[in-house]
Design a protein around this motif. Sequence first.
Motif, PDB file in Angstrom:
ATOM      1  N   GLY A 137      32.770  49.222  42.261  1.00  0.00           N
ATOM      2  CA  GLY A 137      32.834  48.600  43.573  1.00  0.00           C
ATOM      3  C   GLY A 137      34.203  47.987  43.818  1.00  0.00           C
ATOM      4  N   HIS A 138      34.230  46.690  44.103  1.00  0.00           N
ATOM      5  CA  HIS A 138      35.485  45.990  44.371  1.00  0.00           C
ATOM      6  C   HIS A 138      36.190  45.530  43.089  1.00  0.00           C
ATOM      7  CE1 HIS A 138      35.069  46.028  48.669  1.00  0.00           C
ATOM      8  NE2 HIS A 138      33.890  45.418  48.633  1.00  0.00           N
ATOM      9  N   VAL A 139      35.629  45.840  41.940  1.00  0.00           N
ATOM     10  CA  VAL A 139      36.220  45.434  40.656  1.00  0.00           C
ATOM     11  C   VAL A 139      36.898  46.636  40.004  1.00  0.00           C
ATOM     12  CG1 VAL A 139      35.775  44.522  38.345  1.00  0.00           C
ATOM     13  CG2 VAL A 139      34.491  43.637  40.312  1.00  0.00           C
ATOM     14  N   LEU A 156      47.045  48.229  42.133  1.00  0.00           N
ATOM     15  CA  LEU A 156      45.849  47.528  42.613  1.00  0.00           C
ATOM     16  C   LEU A 156      46.200  46.395  43.572  1.00  0.00           C
ATOM     17  CD1 LEU A 156      43.886  47.413  39.249  1.00  0.00           C
ATOM     18  CD2 LEU A 156      43.317  48.793  41.261  1.00  0.00           C
ATOM     19  N   GLN A 157      47.409  45.857  43.443  1.00  0.00           N
ATOM     20  CA  GLN A 157      47.836  44.807  44.364  1.00  0.00           C
ATOM     21  C   GLN A 157      47.842  45.325  45.798  1.00  0.00           C
ATOM     22  OE1 GLN A 157      48.697  41.442  43.483  1.00  0.00           O
ATOM     23  NE2 GLN A 157      48.410  41.298  45.689  1.00  0.00           N
ATOM     24  N   ASP A 158      48.217  46.574  45.962  1.00  0.00           N
ATOM     25  CA  ASP A 158      48.294  47.178  47.296  1.00  0.00           C
ATOM     26  C   ASP A 158      46.981  47.824  47.739  1.00  0.00           C
ATOM     27  OD1 ASP A 158      50.981  46.450  47.498  1.00  0.00           O
ATOM     28  OD2 ASP A 158      51.642  48.307  46.529  1.00  0.00           O
ATOM     29  N   ASP A 159      45.988  47.818  46.847  1.00  0.00           N
ATOM     30  CA  ASP A 159      44.690  48.421  47.150  1.00  0.00           C
ATOM     31  C   ASP A 159      43.759  47.342  47.704  1.00  0.00           C
ATOM     32  OD1 ASP A 159      42.194  49.581  47.210  1.00  0.00           O
ATOM     33  OD2 ASP A 159      42.301  50.417  45.188  1.00  0.00           O
ATOM     34  N   CYS A 168      40.305  46.612  46.153  1.00  0.00           N
ATOM     35  CA  CYS A 168      40.225  45.911  44.866  1.00  0.00           C
ATOM     36  C   CYS A 168      40.333  44.407  45.103  1.00  0.00           C
ATOM     37  CB  CYS A 168      41.333  46.373  43.924  1.00  0.00           C
ATOM     38  SG  CYS A 168      41.438  45.393  42.406  1.00  0.00           S
ATOM     39  N   ARG A 169      39.337  43.664  44.655  1.00  0.00           N
ATOM     40  CA  ARG A 169      39.330  42.212  44.851  1.00  0.00           C
ATOM     41  C   ARG A 169      39.423  41.436  43.551  1.00  0.00           C
ATOM     42  NH1 ARG A 169      34.635  41.440  49.524  1.00  0.00           N
ATOM     43  NH2 ARG A 169      35.527  42.935  51.038  1.00  0.00           N
ATOM     44  N   ALA A 170      39.119  42.094  42.434  1.00  0.00           N
ATOM     45  CA  ALA A 170      39.194  41.451  41.121  1.00  0.00           C
ATOM     46  C   ALA A 170      39.393  42.523  40.068  1.00  0.00           C
ATOM     47  CB  ALA A 170      37.932  40.644  40.826  1.00  0.00           C
TER      48      ALA A 170
END
Length: 257
Positions: A12-14, A42-45, A48-50
Amino acid sequence: MPDTVILTRRDGHVAIIELNRPPHNFFDVDMIARIADELDRLQDDKTCRAVLLQAGGSAFCAGADFSRRDGAAAPRSASRINPIYLEALRIFGFGKPIVAAIEGPAVGGGLGLALAADFRVSCTEARFSANFNRLGFHPGFALSYTLPALIGKQMAAWMLYTGTRVDGARAREMGLVDFIVPRDEVRAAALALARELATSSPRALQSTRQTLKADSLSHIRNAIARESAEQAVQFAGPDIAEGVRAMAERRPPVFAD
């Protein structure tokens, strides 16, 4: 180096990053750079939240492999930053929360990598050691800042000066890890925490994290600069040879006065 030195997948968001150099997960410049490259992506994705950082094998990360001549990757002069720590700065600069699942030893620079995470989930069987002085040189991977910031100067001094090994239960008492669960539940508990973080507003979460961290990155940069300068001098001295030899022979080091 094979592309499988780290494994990545999504839940998911991880985003899940797994060190994949078992059993000890010794790192080098390339491994730390690959982790940093993935975090940059992942910084630009926005989906992705964590991030969950975990490791295959018996150890979370045993740091540099001092059985190799290039294992420590020391700078050649006191004016240059250790190349491993240059890559580590990119990890410290990541803007989203990281949860580390620590099922085994986190030693030396491996402890430094563990402390780059926002939260650490571990077990009583894990071991934590900042064994640099015992090996004959100054601590690195920003531990001269991150360790006292986390557990206080007195406890950090004890760990850094002696290189003592701390088990998971003591690490929890000291605040070195945040949660202790049975060993076979570490990954699931760490993933559950990362999922919980990912349910918060990503904009609010990242801005709150930035506020809490405030000027820590500048302190980390300063620490890494000093650590690199000290290591450049000490790697050229006699103590590191004795420290590494003693470690290999499983005996106390005998350093000259």
